[in-house]
Design an enzyme around this catalytic site. Structure first.
Site, PDB file in Angstrom:
ATOM      1  N   ASN A   1       2.089  -4.845  -3.313  1.00 53.69           N
ATOM      2  CA  ASN A   1       0.709  -5.266  -3.049  1.00 53.69           C
ATOM      3  C   ASN A   1      -0.131  -4.038  -2.680  1.00 53.69           C
ATOM      4  OD1 ASN A   1      -1.062  -7.599  -2.468  1.00 53.69           O
ATOM      5  ND2 ASN A   1      -0.896  -7.010  -0.309  1.00 53.69           N
TER       6      ASN A   1
ATOM      7  N   GLU B   1       0.804  -1.231   0.000  1.00 53.87           N
ATOM      8  CA  GLU B   1       0.000   0.000   0.000  1.00 53.87           C
ATOM      9  C   GLU B   1       0.835   1.279   0.000  1.00 53.87           C
ATOM     10  OE1 GLU B   1      -2.767  -0.440   3.251  1.00 53.87           O
ATOM     11  OE2 GLU B   1      -3.644  -2.262   2.403  1.00 53.87           O
TER      12      GLU B   1
ATOM     13  N   GLU C   1      -5.960 -10.820  -1.447  1.00 53.82           N
ATOM     14  CA  GLU C   1      -6.707 -10.660  -0.182  1.00 53.82           C
ATOM     15  C   GLU C   1      -8.204 -10.537  -0.455  1.00 53.82           C
ATOM     16  OE1 GLU C   1      -5.082  -7.473   2.214  1.00 53.82           O
ATOM     17  OE2 GLU C   1      -3.020  -7.974   1.681  1.00 53.82           O
TER      18      GLU C   1
ATOM     19  N   ASP D   1     -11.956 -10.317  -0.575  1.00 52.80           N
ATOM     20  CA  ASP D   1     -13.213 -10.433   0.167  1.00 52.80           C
ATOM     21  C   ASP D   1     -14.169  -9.395  -0.410  1.00 52.80           C
ATOM     22  OD1 ASP D   1     -12.197  -8.081   1.425  1.00 52.80           O
ATOM     23  OD2 ASP D   1     -11.704  -9.139   3.287  1.00 52.80           O
TER      24      ASP D   1
ATOM     25  N   HIS E   1     -10.076  -6.093  -1.896  1.00 55.50           N
ATOM     26  CA  HIS E   1     -11.070  -5.844  -0.840  1.00 55.50           C
ATOM     27  C   HIS E   1     -12.223  -5.084  -1.489  1.00 55.50           C
ATOM     28  CE1 HIS E   1      -8.613  -7.491   2.296  1.00 55.50           C
ATOM     29  NE2 HIS E   1      -7.597  -6.710   1.955  1.00 55.50           N
TER      30      HIS E   1
END
Ligand code: XIL
Length: 454
Positions: A294, A253, A360, A362, A330
């Site tokens: 990432n 990030e 990741e 979701d 996300h």
């Protein structure tokens, strides 16, 4: 005899600045001569640093979204995976050798089931992914202190999940809680637990603005002392897990959503050089791990993914080791990207020779869940997975934990949740079956090689 102060002055005057260290800028009184092979370049008026000479011949100057100079080159290397793993620490999964050997492409069309199939059963997401050269994975935390057998059985089920990411256990605050003291007990537990189940492990992460230990957040650092802390941390942790991980999220990030650099500790004190410093240090400490940058909100083309593209190009131009981009994923039910938009975005990274993964995944909803929200979630999951499997450079997909009762979402986004593929009773949701359908329908061959193949 030469006075010691004079000797010190002579030493400073003659000192050669190592690569990526500061060599000038307003107020700088230190050495300015860069080590051979690097030149002193201005990053901003206050910070000059020794950077390697660009080796790419076909290049052009441009600027990134922060207006800082960078170099863009046109790398035509095709996407290849030549890396093999020589670690003998693991038992090869019996299923992978057969499934990766038969690489037939399916021509089926992905369809999102309207309702839960009768006779609920698992489909084997990882085995489906493997059939076309990809993995399907999950993430976990706290399993050393968990007697939820249904959760453990599912999370450690290799047929469903062939890749594991510790959600917290490898982060800076956990692994170096006080300066120079390293603790890998949680990380070791997850790595060996996963390896015992033939799962491969992704390392997460080295450089992030969040979950930084108090001693580091509250300290007063110079460029040199913070670089030293960063290098020491990566050297220690990457060496500890050397040969045991598929990849490291080296940088996590680094950008704001508008594509500007996040003004965190690393950036404010080291400048953008924290990226090549971290990557080169990680490569030296664990030459076998794929090195990733990432981030979230980079699924589609936009300012943030553009900034990542420019950064990746810049790293490759300077021969800085970078292997992949992690698209966290996300997402939010009902406003998630279409598969085509994801594939089109990452085609730009694949053209640089980089692999990528959804790291990741979701897809959260505002609670309470409804039948309509679950159906939309299934469609959104299908798009995310479809966006990966349509790209030869996408190696796999991991969800950010296994079942809704373990998700980080409710604690981070109040009133939201139910973002994963399994409900709190560890039963597969509609989205599970849409993911299985998307994996079954994939026609583009991926390049993920089993960790165990030599
Ligand atoms: C989250 C963890 O899941 C939480 O347990 C923790 O409290 C905060 O961090 N992006 C990342 C992950 O890269 O490291 C974050 O994980 C979720 C967002």
């Amino acid at each position: 005899m030469v006075p010691s102060t004079l000797m010190a002055i002579v030493a400073i005057a003659k000192a050669t600045v190592p690569g990526y260290y500061q060599c000038g800028g307003i107020g700088w009184t230190g050495a300015t001569d860069c080590v051979t092979g690097t030149v002193c370049m201005s990053q901003n008026p206050y910070f000059y640093q020794c950077l390697p000479l660009t080796t790419t011949s076909s290049s052009t100057s441009t600027s990134n979204s922060t207006g800082e100079p960078c170099t863009t080159s046109f790398v035509t290397t095709s996407f290849t995976h030549s890396k093999t793993f020589t670690s003998t620490a693991y038992v090869p999964p019996t299923s992978s050798s057969t499934s990766t050997a038969s690489l037939t492409s399916s021509t089926a069309t992905s369809t999102v089931p309207a309702t839960l199939p009768t006779g609920i059963g698992l489909r084997g997401l990882n085995l489906l992914a493997q059939a076309n050269g990809r993995y399907f994975g999950t993430a976990c935390d706290g399993i050393w202190n968990n007697d939820d057998q249904a959760y453990l059985a599912l999370t450690g089920n290799y047929s469903e999940f062939g890749m594991m990411t510790p959600t917290n256990a490898m982060k800076f605050d956990t692994t170096e809680p006080s300066q120079g003291t390293f603790n890998y007990s949680n990380a070791n537990y997850i790595a060996s637990w996963s390896h015992d189940r033939s799962q491969v492990v992704r390392g997460h992460n080295f450089v992030w603005y969040n979950q930084v230990p108090y001693w580091l957040m509250s300290g007063t650092w110079t460029n040199a002392t913070l670089v030293s802390i960063l290098v020491n941390h990566i050297q220690d942790e990457a060496s500890h897990f050397r040969g045991k991980l598929y990849a490291w999220d080296v940088i996590n990030e680094p950008f704001n959503d508008d594509g500007t650099w996040r003004a965190d500790l690393w950036y404010q004190i080291i400048g953008p050089a924290f990226v090549p410093i971290a990557l080169t240090t990680a490569r030296a400490a664990d030459p076998d791990a794929r090195l990733y940058i990432n981030d979230y909100n980079i699924e589609t083309i936009g300012p943030k993914s553009n900034a990542h593209l420019a950064l990746a190009q810049s790293m490759l131009n300077q021969s800085i080791p970078l292997d992949g981009i992690g698209c966290q994923g996300h997402l939010i039910v009902g406003v998630s990207p279409e598969a085509d938009a994801i594939t089109a975005n990452f085609a730009r990274f694949a053209a640089l020779g980089l692999e990528w993964a959804i790291t990741e995944l979701d897809i959260r909803m505002t609670l309470p869940e409804t039948t309509a929200l679950l159906a939309q979630q299934a469609s959104d999951y299908s798009n995310a997975v479809g966006g990966c499997v349509a790209s030869a450079a996408c190696v796999g997909i991991s969800t950010w934990d296994t079942s809704d009762d373990y998700s980080w979402i409710p604690s981070a986004f109040k009133t939201q949740g139910d973002a994963l593929l399994f409900d709190s009773n560890k039963q597969p949701k509609l989205a599970y079956y849409s993911v299985a359908a998307a994996l079954t329908a994939m026609t583009v061959q991926g390049q993920f090689a089993s960790f165990y193949e030599v």
